[in-house]
Design a protein around this motif. Structure first.
Motif, PDB file in Angstrom:
ATOM      1  N   ASN A   1       3.728 -10.603  -6.780  1.00 11.18           N
ATOM      2  CA  ASN A   1       4.617  -9.121  -6.722  1.00 11.18           C
ATOM      3  C   ASN A   1       6.279  -9.719  -6.914  1.00 11.18           C
ATOM      4  O   ASN A   1       6.719 -10.064  -5.876  1.00 11.18           O
TER       5      ASN A   1
ATOM      6  N   LYS B   1       7.692   7.374   1.281  1.00  7.91           N
ATOM      7  CA  LYS B   1       7.907   8.540   0.341  1.00  7.91           C
ATOM      8  C   LYS B   1       8.128   9.664   1.132  1.00  7.91           C
ATOM      9  O   LYS B   1       8.872  10.505   0.794  1.00  7.91           O
TER      10      LYS B   1
ATOM     11  N   ASN C   1       0.768  -1.114  -0.110  1.00 10.09           N
ATOM     12  CA  ASN C   1       0.005  -0.158  -0.106  1.00 10.09           C
ATOM     13  C   ASN C   1       0.794   1.202  -0.175  1.00 10.09           C
ATOM     14  O   ASN C   1       0.184   2.307   0.011  1.00 10.09           O
ATOM     15  N   GLN C   2       2.230   1.123  -0.092  1.00  6.73           N
ATOM     16  CA  GLN C   2       3.034   2.384  -0.052  1.00  6.73           C
ATOM     17  C   GLN C   2       2.703   3.115  -1.119  1.00  6.73           C
ATOM     18  O   GLN C   2       2.753   2.817  -2.249  1.00  6.73           O
ATOM     19  N   THR C   3       2.802   4.367  -0.960  1.00  9.86           N
ATOM     20  CA  THR C   3       2.465   5.395  -2.255  1.00  9.86           C
ATOM     21  C   THR C   3       3.988   5.757  -2.947  1.00  9.86           C
ATOM     22  O   THR C   3       4.127   6.131  -3.877  1.00  9.86           O
ATOM     23  N   TYR C   4       4.940   5.278  -2.218  1.00 12.80           N
ATOM     24  CA  TYR C   4       6.209   5.339  -3.012  1.00 12.80           C
ATOM     25  C   TYR C   4       6.541   3.884  -3.547  1.00 12.80           C
ATOM     26  O   TYR C   4       6.500   2.718  -2.781  1.00 12.80           O
ATOM     27  N   LYS C   5       6.663   3.719  -4.711  1.00 12.27           N
ATOM     28  CA  LYS C   5       6.803   2.389  -5.538  1.00 12.27           C
ATOM     29  C   LYS C   5       8.111   1.866  -5.815  1.00 12.27           C
ATOM     30  O   LYS C   5       8.122   0.649  -6.519  1.00 12.27           O
ATOM     31  N   ASN C   6       9.109   2.590  -5.735  1.00  9.91           N
ATOM     32  CA  ASN C   6      10.655   2.156  -6.028  1.00  9.91           C
ATOM     33  C   ASN C   6      11.017   1.292  -4.823  1.00  9.91           C
ATOM     34  O   ASN C   6      11.878   1.668  -4.184  1.00  9.91           O
TER      35      ASN C   6
ATOM     36  N   LYS D   1       1.014   4.262   5.064  1.00  4.34           N
ATOM     37  CA  LYS D   1       0.913   4.362   3.441  1.00  4.34           C
ATOM     38  C   LYS D   1       1.852   5.227   2.789  1.00  4.34           C
ATOM     39  O   LYS D   1       2.793   5.004   1.758  1.00  4.34           O
TER      40      LYS D   1
END
Length: 248
Positions: A58, A103, A28-33, A99
């Motif tokens: 994943n 970020k 659910n993290q807004t940072y995807k890297n 989440k």
């Protein structure tokens, strides 16, 4: 070392009760890297099957199964050896990230050119209920201030490996994270706090921190046998540690 990739280090031992919520908090993290490196320290419950369900869907989740249980420090070190990110963060299998945790912390580090940061966090019980207790991040910690008590929650830490001159290795001491933070800060370095509650630490009845007498003896051992502090300094910092602990 991939630019701005965050490697999340997650040791697991018989974590079937909590590991799904832990992984979901990363998904659910807004940072995807991201990459999440889960090291299974010889679990004998259903942890492996639960984790593999997520690895099938994943590709950023890497699963390593150890043949025998050798402790959380070894599991974290195995994960660190397999981490490819510039940044490393730590998340035990029974803890949870909010989440925006990654970020906000990456931005905090890049904008201020920090290499070692930590954040505020809250406490939850074994069933995930909020204990209405927040551990607030101080503006910064240095070696001397940290000797007064470990105010840096492992689940909140992020380290920029491009800016650190030593290998990140956890010792086998029960306060392995505290020892590593002291080692990093010893050479006039500072860790900087982001006073934002970005994760939840699960306080279980059988956790290491629950046994105050053992924790105190381990802390004394760190002062005398690892940091090699003189007796009077050890007493001074131990008194501060005890006061700090009672305030928590």
């Amino acid at each position: 070392m991939e630019k701005n990739l965050v490697s999340i280090i997650t040791p697991v031992y018989n974590g079937e009760k909590y590991i799904e919520k832990c992984i979901e908090s990363v998904l659910n993290q807004t940072y995807k890297n991201l990459e999440m490196i889960i090291v299974d320290d010889g679990s004998i419950d259903n942890s492996e099957n639960i984790i593999k369900k997520y690895t099938k869907e994943n590709s950023f989740i890497k699963y390593i199964k150890l043949k025998e249980n050798r402790g959380i420090s070894n599991a974290r070190n195995v994960a660190l050896k397999n981490a490819t990110g510039r940044f490393v963060a730590f998340l035990d299998c029974d803890d949870i990230y909010y989440k925006d945790k990654i970020k906000k912390q990456v931005n905090f580090m890049i904008e201020n050119n920090y290499f070692f940061t930590y954040t505020s966090y809250n406490l939850i019980d074994e069933n995930g209920q909020d204990l209405n207790k927040i551990i607030c991040a101080k503006e910064y910690e240095n070696y001397k201030s940290l000797l007064r008590g470990n105010n840096i929650g492992c689940l909140t830490v992020m380290i920029d490996r491009l800016k650190i001159n030593e290998n990140l290795i956890f010792s086998s001491n029960p306060h392995e994270d505290y020892i590593l933070w002291l080692s990093i800060l010893k050479n006039n370095n500072k860790a900087y706090g982001l006073n934002d509650v970005l994760s939840s630490y699960r306080k279980s009845n059988d956790s290491i921190s629950h046994n105050k007498i053992k924790a105190a003896s381990w802390t004394w051992n760190i002062y005398r046998n690892i940091e090699k502090l003189p007796l009077l300094k050890s007493i001074y910092y131990f008194i501060n540690y005890a006061i700090n602990g009672s305030m928590k």
